[in-house]
Design an enzyme around this catalytic site. Structure first.
Site, PDB file in Angstrom:
ATOM      1  N   ASP A 466       0.825  -1.205   0.000  1.00 22.53           N
ATOM      2  CA  ASP A 466       0.000   0.000   0.000  1.00 22.53           C
ATOM      3  C   ASP A 466       0.856   1.251   0.000  1.00 22.53           C
ATOM      4  OD1 ASP A 466       0.882  -0.793   2.567  1.00 22.53           O
ATOM      5  OD2 ASP A 466      -0.568   0.517   3.526  1.00 22.53           O
ATOM      6  N   GLU A 472       4.016   0.068   7.757  1.00 20.17           N
ATOM      7  CA  GLU A 472       2.926  -0.715   7.183  1.00 20.17           C
ATOM      8  C   GLU A 472       3.486  -1.527   6.021  1.00 20.17           C
ATOM      9  OE1 GLU A 472      -1.784  -0.036   6.080  1.00 20.17           O
ATOM     10  OE2 GLU A 472      -0.568   1.594   6.866  1.00 20.17           O
ATOM     11  N   GLU A 751      -2.184   9.073  -0.939  1.00 24.35           N
ATOM     12  CA  GLU A 751      -3.230   8.295  -0.271  1.00 24.35           C
ATOM     13  C   GLU A 751      -4.507   9.104  -0.112  1.00 24.35           C
ATOM     14  OE1 GLU A 751      -3.580   5.537   3.761  1.00 24.35           O
ATOM     15  OE2 GLU A 751      -2.071   7.125   3.659  1.00 24.35           O
TER      16      GLU A 751
END
Length: 910
Positions: A466, A472, A751
């Site tokens: 992502d 992450e 994002e």
């Protein structure tokens, strides 16, 4: 007049060192100087270990077929650890016979777990704490006889490793063995070290070993060791001699171990390196390892090992800093000019003991200071202590960073003049071949296309992550499925997604549910998390169906589709079992229209009802499973999933559409999904399309969609008579829009639509990546609908093209897309000039195209000065209610017609 077979591949590659595929597939491209070339037959030969085509292992003979991709080997059973070569020739409809192609080679690895004789080894626990942060060094000395014919290393690690032979690194792969669902599938690599060994003497072999994904921390939790708590190496060296004998060197307790100069290595946190602790020559035969400790074996399995399945991580490009910045806080910052993913290499001439600290960031704050708030707990920190050797060079080995800006601390002030030249950025990602191009008359849209490509590069780091910077970097299924068609345009991702899908299948719950991320790092526990406690979400879990179907469409990969078919069916069965209505999905957790701008305050979830989204995707997945059953020849499933789709569609209409055709949810995303998934028909469809257009227009041609609606928004508009509105959305420069971030200097996709707000302030630190590819899915609409490069889905892999340029209401004066497809290079583009419109097309040999031009008559259409229907290569032409339709054979074309028709064309979109 020539016919040439070129670009022959085996399992998507020209050369494959180490594969366990027992029935490989071949593909080739035809090059021809005649329009309308179609293959009528082919012949394949495979030579065995002797490489002799005069007496081939297998000769297909002349096969009457137009197949030139996914052609499976059909000869004698292949042997493990053997090199083979293949070549192909072809015949075409003009009666021409090609010469043999240039051969390709592939080499098999292990076909059975029984082939492994090596042991998993790690430093002795009594000497080196398994929890120690420094990277481990493992090495062995061994004698080699004269007369070496070949030498291969087969290796993998519980962790990440680099291989060394006689003092030199082997290969250019990074972060091997990559990231898979380690408990169920783990890759190993094959290395040719024939030229690295010293015949007739003593040799050294070694590996450097760090945590990586296996033992390092993953996710936003502070936990680590998700897959195991001890690093380990598995290595097997096979040496074949001219006299026919073979010698095997294995990792075992005879190896020695030590710590090295890498004092810390973590994917999120970076690397600490002390050059004064280097052990020069540690993998050579002459090295004195008397101070090293022993190694011990670990009882780890080998039955789950698979040979490398896709292209490894490599340094793909280097970038020099554009400028040195002194921030208002006094920080010394280098601007790379591009938000990139990889590492920095520095070349130093500084005193011994000098410590250089490098911090990495994507943006500067509104005041121009270095900003790392969005990294959350990730450090992205490099700490290097110099040895004081003139010209010493260093780049981190076992980590990667997402950054544009580099803050340099500890650099001697007296040497600042040479600071910029001392650094360069090394771009790292999976070594995918670039395949797609898009450009148009708008510089901002062209920058958007570059941002989409850079976003893909930065996040295709062995898995489709992502984001590449914060704590992450996970393989989110929702991001992957919305972007997969765009990804397959920009780069060759056939092998990349095949490997990822096998992990999805491996991590899929027994009840058919699909975890949010693949590999499933969020639920990796020992003992395993009970399946009923692992949630699945609509639009995320649907990656189990959408991604393999897209791989089939783009590459014709029926084998992968067949491999994944039970996984696809299991996902639909999982949905069907939820709640008390088997045709609606109105229970459980869902991300909904993630980050939709119509969300309530302090919510990440858009206003579109989650059960509407879930049911819409339920219908879509059921329909795609039906289409898959058609391809695989499963007649009973065709009927069953066709009926299921019809019933879900009927339930959707009862639940979410009023008798007068109004959609229950007044959001852009709700209208988009109802249209693109074909859930409404007739008057209701027309009304919902009109109301979608009104929703966009009333918002001053801005979108309010999130992750679920955005990829399909422009398709829904263009396919239902509102292409001009879709173009206005693309060209919108104010927030929220695709070009808003471009106007703010973005070089990747954000994002959040407002990652940097109009006043220069930032979205919240807690979730604000500036390299997050999902919204880059607009790229698919740009090349398919703006440039017009598309395929007929009935003929996968661009065997039959569908070229339909849709003009841009004056917003653009030209657009062009090109794709290196499985059959060859495709081009589609148009330009509106003062007196005429020109449409240029290139169709590869062994493919055909349907050209649709709206708003014109055949009489107006010319090609090379002739009426279009008379042009060489045009096999059919007709006028339709909306314009003209031509069928084309292979070749390059330039069709022209009067420019006065352009304005009429722009309004024709149906």
């Amino acid at each position: 007049m020539s016919l040439i077979v070129e670009s022959l591949t085996c399992e998507y590659r020209t050369h494959v060192l180490g594969t366990d595929v027992k029935v490989p597939r071949f593909g080739w491209k035809l090059r021809s100087d005649r329009r309308g070339t179609l293959q009528t037959a082919y012949r394949l030969q495979v030579a065995g270990a002797d490489g002799d085509f005069a007496a081939p292992l297998w000769d297909s003979g002349r096969i009457a077929s137009d197949a030139s991709i996914q052609v499976a080997y059909a000869g004698p059973e292949l042997r493990s650890r053997t090199r083979y070569r293949a070549r192909a020739m072809a015949w075409d409809g003009f009666g021409r016979e090609s010469a043999w192609s240039e051969p390709v080679w592939w080499e098999t690895a292990f076909f059975s777990p029984a082939d492994w004789q090596a042991k998993w080894i790690t430093p002795s626990e009594a000497a080196i704490d398994p929890k120690a942060e420094p990277a481990f060094l493992l090495a062995k000395r061994f004698a080699v006889k004269a007369g070496i014919v070949s030498a291969r290393v087969y290796a993998t690690a519980a962790g990440v490793y680099e291989l060394y032979v006689n003092g030199e690194k082997v290969g250019d792969e990074l972060l091997a063995p990559g990231w898979t669902s380690y408990r169920k599938r783990q890759q190993y690599q094959t290395y040719d070290v024939t030229d690295r060994l010293a015949a007739g003497g003593l040799n050294g072999i070694g590996a450097m070993l760090a945590n990586g994904w296996y033992k390092g921390r993953l996710g936003w939790a502070t936990t680590s060791s998700l897959y195991g708590d001890r690093r380990a190496l598995l290595l097997q060296l096979h040496i074949v001699y001219a006299d026919g004998t073979e010698e095997i060197v294995c990792s075992d307790e005879s190896w020695k171990a030590a710590e090295g100069a890498i004092r810390l290595a973590e994917l999120y946190d970076g690397e600490t390196y002390d050059a004064n602790l280097e052990q020069p020559g540690w993998s050579t035969a002459a090295f004195d390892d008397s101070a090293w400790s022993g190694a011990e074996s670990l009882a780890l399995p080998v039955k789950h090992l698979v040979a490398q399945e896709h292209h490894p991580l490599r340094v793909i490009e280097t970038i020099k800093p554009r400028q040195l910045i002194r921030t208002p806080r006094g920080e010394v910052v280098l601007d790379m000019g591009q938000n990139m993913v990889g590492r920095v290499r520095m070349t130093l001439d500084v005193p011994a003991g000098t410590t250089i600290t490098l911090k990495h960031a994507e943006v500067l704050d509104k005041d121009g200071n270095f900003y790392i708030g969005n990294l959350r707990s990730a450090k992205q920190l490099i700490v290097y202590t110099a040895a004081g050797v003139p010209g010493e060079t260093y780049a981190p080995t076992f980590t990667f960073m997402g950054f544009r800006y580099l803050c340099v601390e500890g650099w001697p002030e007296a040497l600042e003049a040479g600071l910029v030249d001392a650094f360069k950025g090394e771009v790292i990602h999976t070594d995918m071949a670039p395949t797609g191009e898009f450009d148009c008359s708008s510089d901002m849209v062209n920058q958007l296309q570059r941002n989409i490509q850079w976003g893909q590069r930065g996040n295709f780091v062995d898995v489709p992550t992502d984001c590449p910077q914060r704590d992450e970097r996970l393989g989110w299924t929702g991001d992957a499925q919305v972007f997969v068609r765009t990804a397959a345009f920009n780069y060759d991702v056939a092998a990349f997604f095949a490997k990822w899908l096998r992990d999805l299948k491996a991590d899929q719950n027994p009840n058919g549910g699909v975890p949010f991320v693949i590999p499933n790092a969020l639920n990796e526990t020992d003992p395993p998390t009970p399946q009923e406690k692992i949630p699945s979400s609509a639009a995320w879990g649907d990656a189990a169906v959408i991604v393999p179907w897209t791989m089939y469409l783009c590459y014709g990969d029926v084998r992968l589709l067949s491999e994944q078919y039970e996984s696809m069916r299991a996902w639909v069965s999982y949905i069907r079992s939820q709640g008390d209505n088997e045709y609606l999905w109105n229970t459980g957790f869902h991300f909904g229209d993630w980050l939709g701008l119509d969300a309530k305050e302090n919510s990440y979830v858009g206003a579109t009802p989650r059960d509407l989204i879930a049911t819409a995707f339920y219908a879509y997945s059921a329909r795609l499973v039906r289409e898959t059953a058609v391809v695989l020849g499963k007649a009973a499933d065709v009927r069953a999933y066709g009926e299921l789709y019809d019933r879900i569609k009927a339930a959707f209409n009862r639940e979410f559409v009023t008798p007068n055709g109004r959609l229950a949810a007044p959001t852009q995303t709700a209208h988009v999904l109802a249209l693109v998934f074909d859930l409404v028909e007739g008057d209701a469809k027309q009304r919902i399309a009109r109301e979608l257009n009104d929703l966009v227009a009333q918002n001053e041609h801005h979108l309010t969609t999130g992750f679920v609606g955005t990829p399909y928004l422009c398709f829904a508009l263009s396919d239902n008579g509102y292409h001009a509105t879709a173009v206005k959305l693309l060209m919108q420069e104010t927030y929220p829009s695709w070009l808003y971030s471009v106007s703010k200097g973005a070089t990747t996709i954000w994002e959040h639509w407002d990652g940097i707000k109009p006043d220069g302030s930032f979205w919240s630190d807690d979730m604000n990546s500036y390299n997050h590819y999902a919204y880059g899915a607009i790229g698919e609409w740009m090349y398919r609908y703006v440039a017009g490069l598309d395929m007929d889905d009935a003929e996968a892999a661009y065997k039959k093209l569908r070229i339909r340029p849709r003009f841009a209401d004056g917003a653009l004066t030209h657009a062009r897309a090109a794709l290196e497809s499985p059959y060859g290079r495709i081009e589609a583009g148009w330009a509106q000039e003062a007196e005429e419109t020109i449409v240029r097309i290139a169709v590869p040999a062994n493919a055909t195209a349907e050209l649709i031009l709206d708003g014109i008559t055949l009489a107006e259409l010319k090609e090379d000065g002739l009426a279009a229907e008379l042009a060489d290569g045009v096999t059919a032409a007709e006028e339709t209610d909306g314009g003209a339709r031509l069928t084309l054979g292979s070749g390059s074309y330039a069709f022209r017609y009067p420019a006065k028709q352009a304005a009429e064309q722009e309004t024709v979109t149906a």
